[in-house]
Design a protein around this motif. Structure first.
Motif, PDB file in Angstrom:
ATOM      1  N   LEU A  21       1.540   1.052   8.766  1.00 40.81           N
ATOM      2  CA  LEU A  21       1.867   2.201   8.164  1.00 40.81           C
ATOM      3  C   LEU A  21       0.650   3.076   7.465  1.00 40.81           C
ATOM      4  CD1 LEU A  21       3.911   4.437   7.606  1.00 40.81           C
ATOM      5  CD2 LEU A  21       4.613   3.167   5.532  1.00 40.81           C
ATOM      6  N   MET A  22      -0.138   2.264   6.851  1.00 40.64           N
ATOM      7  CA  MET A  22      -1.361   2.735   6.257  1.00 40.64           C
ATOM      8  C   MET A  22      -2.087   3.362   7.488  1.00 40.64           C
ATOM      9  SD  MET A  22      -3.706   0.937   3.275  1.00 40.64           S
ATOM     10  CE  MET A  22      -5.400   1.345   3.009  1.00 40.64           C
ATOM     11  N   ASP A  23      -2.570   2.686   8.323  1.00 42.89           N
ATOM     12  CA  ASP A  23      -3.344   2.994   9.373  1.00 42.89           C
ATOM     13  C   ASP A  23      -2.953   4.418  10.092  1.00 42.89           C
ATOM     14  OD1 ASP A  23      -5.102   0.762   9.054  1.00 42.89           O
ATOM     15  OD2 ASP A  23      -4.197  -0.204  11.110  1.00 42.89           O
ATOM     16  N   VAL A  32      -4.389   7.814   1.444  1.00 43.12           N
ATOM     17  CA  VAL A  32      -3.722   6.599   0.915  1.00 43.12           C
ATOM     18  C   VAL A  32      -4.670   6.083   0.199  1.00 43.12           C
ATOM     19  CG1 VAL A  32      -2.820   4.382   1.284  1.00 43.12           C
ATOM     20  CG2 VAL A  32      -2.417   6.463   3.317  1.00 43.12           C
ATOM     21  N   ALA A  33      -4.105   5.757  -1.370  1.00 41.41           N
ATOM     22  CA  ALA A  33      -4.895   5.254  -2.319  1.00 41.41           C
ATOM     23  C   ALA A  33      -5.069   3.679  -1.917  1.00 41.41           C
ATOM     24  CB  ALA A  33      -4.227   5.605  -3.888  1.00 41.41           C
ATOM     25  N   SER A  34      -6.355   3.426  -2.269  1.00 42.70           N
ATOM     26  CA  SER A  34      -6.575   1.869  -1.946  1.00 42.70           C
ATOM     27  C   SER A  34      -7.892   1.561  -2.514  1.00 42.70           C
ATOM     28  CB  SER A  34      -6.892   1.626  -0.490  1.00 42.70           C
ATOM     29  OG  SER A  34      -7.174   0.353  -0.226  1.00 42.70           O
ATOM     30  N   SER A  35      -7.988   0.299  -3.258  1.00 40.11           N
ATOM     31  CA  SER A  35      -9.402  -0.313  -3.477  1.00 40.11           C
ATOM     32  C   SER A  35      -9.531  -1.681  -2.858  1.00 40.11           C
ATOM     33  CB  SER A  35      -9.454  -0.439  -5.066  1.00 40.11           C
ATOM     34  OG  SER A  35      -8.502  -1.475  -5.582  1.00 40.11           O
ATOM     35  N   CYS A  36      -8.522  -2.183  -1.946  1.00 40.38           N
ATOM     36  CA  CYS A  36      -8.777  -3.375  -1.535  1.00 40.38           C
ATOM     37  C   CYS A  36      -8.749  -3.238   0.197  1.00 40.38           C
ATOM     38  CB  CYS A  36      -7.604  -4.370  -1.722  1.00 40.38           C
ATOM     39  SG  CYS A  36      -6.136  -3.920  -0.908  1.00 40.38           S
ATOM     40  N   LEU A  37      -8.860  -1.977   0.470  1.00 43.76           N
ATOM     41  CA  LEU A  37      -8.975  -1.526   1.978  1.00 43.76           C
ATOM     42  C   LEU A  37      -7.770  -2.358   2.919  1.00 43.76           C
ATOM     43  CD1 LEU A  37     -12.766  -1.966   2.360  1.00 43.76           C
ATOM     44  CD2 LEU A  37     -11.111   0.254   1.824  1.00 43.76           C
ATOM     45  N   GLY A  38      -6.572  -2.336   2.355  1.00 41.94           N
ATOM     46  CA  GLY A  38      -5.349  -2.836   3.254  1.00 41.94           C
ATOM     47  C   GLY A  38      -5.369  -4.286   3.016  1.00 41.94           C
ATOM     48  N   GLU A  39      -5.875  -4.974   2.070  1.00 43.98           N
ATOM     49  CA  GLU A  39      -5.693  -6.449   2.021  1.00 43.98           C
ATOM     50  C   GLU A  39      -4.415  -6.771   1.384  1.00 43.98           C
ATOM     51  OE1 GLU A  39      -7.863  -8.945   3.505  1.00 43.98           O
ATOM     52  OE2 GLU A  39      -8.597  -7.336   4.386  1.00 43.98           O
ATOM     53  N   GLY A  40      -3.729  -6.006   0.710  1.00 41.23           N
ATOM     54  CA  GLY A  40      -2.463  -6.396   0.063  1.00 41.23           C
ATOM     55  C   GLY A  40      -2.568  -6.917  -1.358  1.00 41.23           C
ATOM     56  N   ILE A  41      -3.689  -6.638  -1.889  1.00 41.96           N
ATOM     57  CA  ILE A  41      -4.129  -7.146  -3.349  1.00 41.96           C
ATOM     58  C   ILE A  41      -4.106  -6.119  -4.485  1.00 41.96           C
ATOM     59  CG2 ILE A  41      -4.906  -9.321  -2.437  1.00 41.96           C
ATOM     60  CD1 ILE A  41      -7.818  -8.125  -2.930  1.00 41.96           C
ATOM     61  N   CYS A  42      -4.401  -4.837  -4.286  1.00 43.28           N
ATOM     62  CA  CYS A  42      -4.620  -3.933  -5.343  1.00 43.28           C
ATOM     63  C   CYS A  42      -3.431  -3.147  -5.484  1.00 43.28           C
ATOM     64  CB  CYS A  42      -5.628  -2.816  -4.753  1.00 43.28           C
ATOM     65  SG  CYS A  42      -5.437  -1.637  -3.621  1.00 43.28           S
ATOM     66  N   SER A  43      -2.422  -3.095  -4.841  1.00 50.45           N
ATOM     67  CA  SER A  43      -1.031  -2.284  -5.085  1.00 50.45           C
ATOM     68  C   SER A  43      -1.244  -0.929  -5.122  1.00 50.45           C
ATOM     69  CB  SER A  43      -0.452  -2.969  -6.173  1.00 50.45           C
ATOM     70  OG  SER A  43      -0.922  -2.515  -7.248  1.00 50.45           O
ATOM     71  N   LYS A  44      -2.511  -0.216  -4.918  1.00 49.55           N
ATOM     72  CA  LYS A  44      -2.812   1.174  -5.005  1.00 49.55           C
ATOM     73  C   LYS A  44      -1.884   1.889  -3.967  1.00 49.55           C
ATOM     74  CE  LYS A  44      -6.514   1.212  -7.774  1.00 49.55           C
ATOM     75  NZ  LYS A  44      -8.211   1.512  -8.141  1.00 49.55           N
ATOM     76  N   CYS A  45      -1.883   1.437  -2.710  1.00 54.04           N
ATOM     77  CA  CYS A  45      -1.152   2.020  -1.674  1.00 54.04           C
ATOM     78  C   CYS A  45       0.542   2.004  -1.952  1.00 54.04           C
ATOM     79  CB  CYS A  45      -1.404   1.204  -0.415  1.00 54.04           C
ATOM     80  SG  CYS A  45      -0.756  -0.360  -0.086  1.00 54.04           S
ATOM     81  N   ALA A  46       0.874   1.423  -3.014  1.00 53.90           N
ATOM     82  CA  ALA A  46       2.454   1.700  -3.085  1.00 53.90           C
ATOM     83  C   ALA A  46       3.137   2.858  -2.726  1.00 53.90           C
ATOM     84  CB  ALA A  46       2.952   0.895  -4.350  1.00 53.90           C
ATOM     85  N   ARG A  73       6.974   0.110  -1.751  1.00 54.58           N
ATOM     86  CA  ARG A  73       6.371  -1.140  -0.719  1.00 54.58           C
ATOM     87  C   ARG A  73       4.746  -0.645  -0.590  1.00 54.58           C
ATOM     88  NH1 ARG A  73       9.282  -3.169   3.545  1.00 54.58           N
ATOM     89  NH2 ARG A  73       7.204  -4.369   3.697  1.00 54.58           N
ATOM     90  N   LEU A  74       4.189  -1.831  -0.333  1.00 53.44           N
ATOM     91  CA  LEU A  74       3.008  -1.494  -0.074  1.00 53.44           C
ATOM     92  C   LEU A  74       2.551  -0.916   1.199  1.00 53.44           C
ATOM     93  CD1 LEU A  74       1.233  -4.805  -1.902  1.00 53.44           C
ATOM     94  CD2 LEU A  74       1.692  -2.487  -2.880  1.00 53.44           C
ATOM     95  N   CYS A  75       2.063   0.130   1.715  1.00 51.77           N
ATOM     96  CA  CYS A  75       2.278   0.754   2.756  1.00 51.77           C
ATOM     97  C   CYS A  75       1.164  -0.021   3.784  1.00 51.77           C
ATOM     98  CB  CYS A  75       1.959   2.173   2.901  1.00 51.77           C
ATOM     99  SG  CYS A  75       0.288   2.542   2.631  1.00 51.77           S
ATOM    100  N   CYS A  76       0.133  -0.834   3.244  1.00 57.44           N
ATOM    101  CA  CYS A  76      -0.951  -1.551   4.169  1.00 57.44           C
ATOM    102  C   CYS A  76       0.045  -2.814   4.466  1.00 57.44           C
ATOM    103  CB  CYS A  76      -2.235  -1.831   3.147  1.00 57.44           C
ATOM    104  SG  CYS A  76      -1.877  -3.104   1.935  1.00 57.44           S
ATOM    105  N   GLN A  77       1.012  -2.905   3.968  1.00 56.07           N
ATOM    106  CA  GLN A  77       1.639  -4.551   4.617  1.00 56.07           C
ATOM    107  C   GLN A  77       2.742  -4.174   5.338  1.00 56.07           C
ATOM    108  OE1 GLN A  77       0.460  -7.767   3.703  1.00 56.07           O
ATOM    109  NE2 GLN A  77      -1.217  -6.187   3.361  1.00 56.07           N
TER     110      GLN A  77
HETATM  111  S1  FES Z   1      -4.273  -0.951   0.144  1.00 52.69           S
HETATM  112 FE1  FES Z   1      -4.570  -2.487  -1.481  1.00 52.69          FE
HETATM  113  S2  FES Z   1      -2.479  -3.356  -1.470  1.00 52.69           S
HETATM  114 FE2  FES Z   1      -2.583  -1.882  -0.057  1.00 52.69          FE
END
Ligand code: FES
Length: 91
Positions: A21-23, A32-46, A73-77
């Motif tokens: 979804l993030m892609d 899409v807010a992010s500081s972990c580039l979709g690794e599922g650890i920052c939660s900014k993409c909620a 939900r975290l859209c990167c996940q």
């Molecule tokens: S981009 Fe960091 S948790 Fe989704």
């Protein structure tokens, strides 16, 4: 093919099954807010996702640790497997 509705932008995107979804959002020029580039650890993409579906273990841990809003939900996940409606607080 699934429909991803973005009511705040009056937009409906088509998505292949298992597309991230993030892609999809980024490819369609939606920020899409992010500081972990979709690794599922920052939660900014909620984001608010309807229907919510089931988060994976990493997503559950990250959302608990970072005290994310309920019903987000975290859209990167998310790997798309149904029609969805997506809302972000900053759109
Ligand atoms: S981009 Fe960091 S948790 Fe989704």
């Amino acid at each position: 093919m699934f429909k991803i509705s973005i009511p705040q932008k009056n937009l409906v995107l088509n998505a292949e099954a298992n597309k991230n979804l993030m892609d999809l959002l980024i490819e369609n020029k939606l920020p899409v807010a992010s500081s972990c580039l979709g690794e599922g650890i920052c939660s900014k993409c909620a984001m608010q996702i309807t229907p919510e579906g089931q988060p994976n273990d990493l997503e559950k841990r990250t959302m608990e640790k970072n005290k994310c809003e309920p019903h987000h939900r975290l859209c990167c996940q998310i790997f798309i497997s149904s029609d969805l409606t997506v809302r972000a607080s900053y759109w």
